[in-house]
Design an enzyme around this catalytic site. Sequence first.
Site, short mmCIF file in Angstrom:
data_model
loop_
_atom_site.label_atom_id
_atom_site.label_comp_id
_atom_site.label_asym_id
_atom_site.label_seq_id
_atom_site.Cartn_x
_atom_site.Cartn_y
_atom_site.Cartn_z
N LYS A 59 42.58 50.90 50.83
CA LYS A 59 43.01 51.71 49.63
C LYS A 59 44.06 52.54 50.28
CE LYS A 59 42.95 48.96 45.88
NZ LYS A 59 43.41 48.73 44.37
N LYS A 61 42.62 38.37 50.93
CA LYS A 61 42.29 38.02 49.24
C LYS A 61 43.41 37.70 48.45
CE LYS A 61 41.17 41.65 46.32
NZ LYS A 61 40.74 42.46 45.29
N LYS A 73 47.07 41.03 43.77
CA LYS A 73 48.30 41.41 42.65
C LYS A 73 49.43 42.02 43.36
CE LYS A 73 45.22 43.08 38.97
NZ LYS A 73 45.04 43.92 39.94
P1 ATP Z 1 45.27 45.37 43.08
O1 ATP Z 1 45.80 44.14 43.57
O2 ATP Z 1 45.68 45.96 42.23
O3 ATP Z 1 43.86 45.96 44.36
P2 ATP Z 1 43.26 42.94 41.92
O4 ATP Z 1 44.11 41.74 41.85
O5 ATP Z 1 42.22 42.90 43.20
O6 ATP Z 1 44.04 43.75 41.90
P3 ATP Z 1 41.81 44.39 40.73
O7 ATP Z 1 42.10 44.81 39.09
O8 ATP Z 1 40.99 44.50 41.14
O9 ATP Z 1 42.80 43.14 41.13
O10 ATP Z 1 39.91 43.20 39.70
C1 ATP Z 1 39.84 42.75 38.78
C2 ATP Z 1 38.90 41.71 38.85
O11 ATP Z 1 39.26 39.90 39.84
C3 ATP Z 1 37.55 42.35 40.00
O12 ATP Z 1 36.58 41.65 39.06
C4 ATP Z 1 37.95 41.46 40.91
O13 ATP Z 1 36.87 41.43 41.98
C5 ATP Z 1 38.05 39.60 40.60
N1 ATP Z 1 39.38 39.14 42.22
C6 ATP Z 1 40.39 40.17 42.44
N2 ATP Z 1 40.69 39.50 43.03
C7 ATP Z 1 40.05 38.57 43.41
C8 ATP Z 1 40.47 36.57 44.45
N3 ATP Z 1 41.48 37.00 45.22
N4 ATP Z 1 39.26 36.52 44.15
C9 ATP Z 1 38.42 35.68 43.17
N5 ATP Z 1 37.91 37.57 42.36
C10 ATP Z 1 39.42 38.27 42.46
#
Ligand code: ATP
Length: 337
Positions: free
Chosen positions: A120, A202, A205
């Site tokens: 980040k 990964k 969002k």
């Molecule tokens: P950002 O993009 O803002 O970093 P994010 O999409 O990675 O957000 P988080 O809010 O950080 O989402 O994560 C929420 C939950 O979803 C956490 O438990 C995280 O491990 C899970 N998660 C996020 N992305 C994935 C993915 N691609 N596959 C499986 N689990 C995920």
Amino acid sequence: METPITKKKNIFSAIQPTGTFTLGNYLGALKYWVRFQENEDYNAIFCIADEHALTVRQVPSELRNRTLEAYAMIMACGIDPEKSLFFIQNHVPAHAQAAWILNCYTQFGELSRMTQFKDKSAKHADNINAGLFTYPALMAADILLYQTDIVPVGDDQKQHVEIARNIAQRFNSVYGDVFNIPEPLIAKVGARIMSLQDPAKKMSKSDENINSYILLTDTNDQIIKKFKRAVTDSEASVKYRNGKTGVSNLMSILSVTTGKTFEQIETEFEGKGYGDFKTAVAEAVIAEIEPVRNEYERLIKDKAYLEQCYRKGAEKASKIANRTLGKMYKKVGFLPL
Ligand code: ATP
Ligand code: LTN
């Protein structure tokens, strides 16, 4: 004969309101939250981590809307505030209060090793703020305040749960048993759903490419189009390969949504091209997401009901969190008021 009383385990997890949730959030995290809620052996506790979201610059009106949307979406996924404790982080001041104390029991060296911080800060080079760096201490506060046993998260959060364990053990070794030592719980399949456009990354969002993710609010047509465009390879055979390939990622999605094993999927699509396979993945995802989307649309209109739920959640959560915070204050030697 009396039945032995087995203590319920506490499970805690949270998600940031940084955007509309993706299929990755759903398959890696939210789907498991619901399973725990429905399991009698657990007390399920969930939170919208709006304080964590501030570590990246947010537009205030958007953060406010997204927080409510996130609350409604999680309910649409099946979290029932009558069965789970479900609240918004900033409504329980004990989180920020405990985070300060835990910051003082967290080492610069261990924070410097966090992959998320490195990623980040590279992505937001103009805003490498102290909150981004000490993010894991706030996350440890979230977890430890509820005497958590298990933290179900996606693969990317494992390191943060491990640091929470280290902080808890360090604090306990100085002051006695204040905290339960939590364990991360990472799903075997679905813990890391990859981007549909770049299978080495990964699904996230906050990705700029809208074709890289499926949102829980996407229409059926959008879902079909995005899967049709998903990056695969030129081999045209549905086989699970180790490594982050597009086909393996799509197979994982099909496996978690239908319960089929990789072998069953390989047999089903033997001799068929990627076209049929992608359609099957899209259909399985639609079957899972469509009811969630419909329920979300109903809930988001009922602001009064949502407010009633998050108010109750905050009250209940504060009671539990303040108990642990009180212990921490006493142990570190704060003069009581
Ligand atoms: P950002 O993009 O803002 O970093 P994010 O999409 O990675 O957000 P988080 O809010 O950080 O989402 O994560 C929420 C939950 O979803 C956490 O438990 C995280 O491990 C899970 N998660 C996020 N992305 C994935 C993915 N691609 N596959 C499986 N689990 C995920
Ligand atoms: N950092 C997590 C969100 C989060 C969390 C938590 C997860 C904040 N506090 C406590 C589990 C337990 C993320 O998903 N990015």
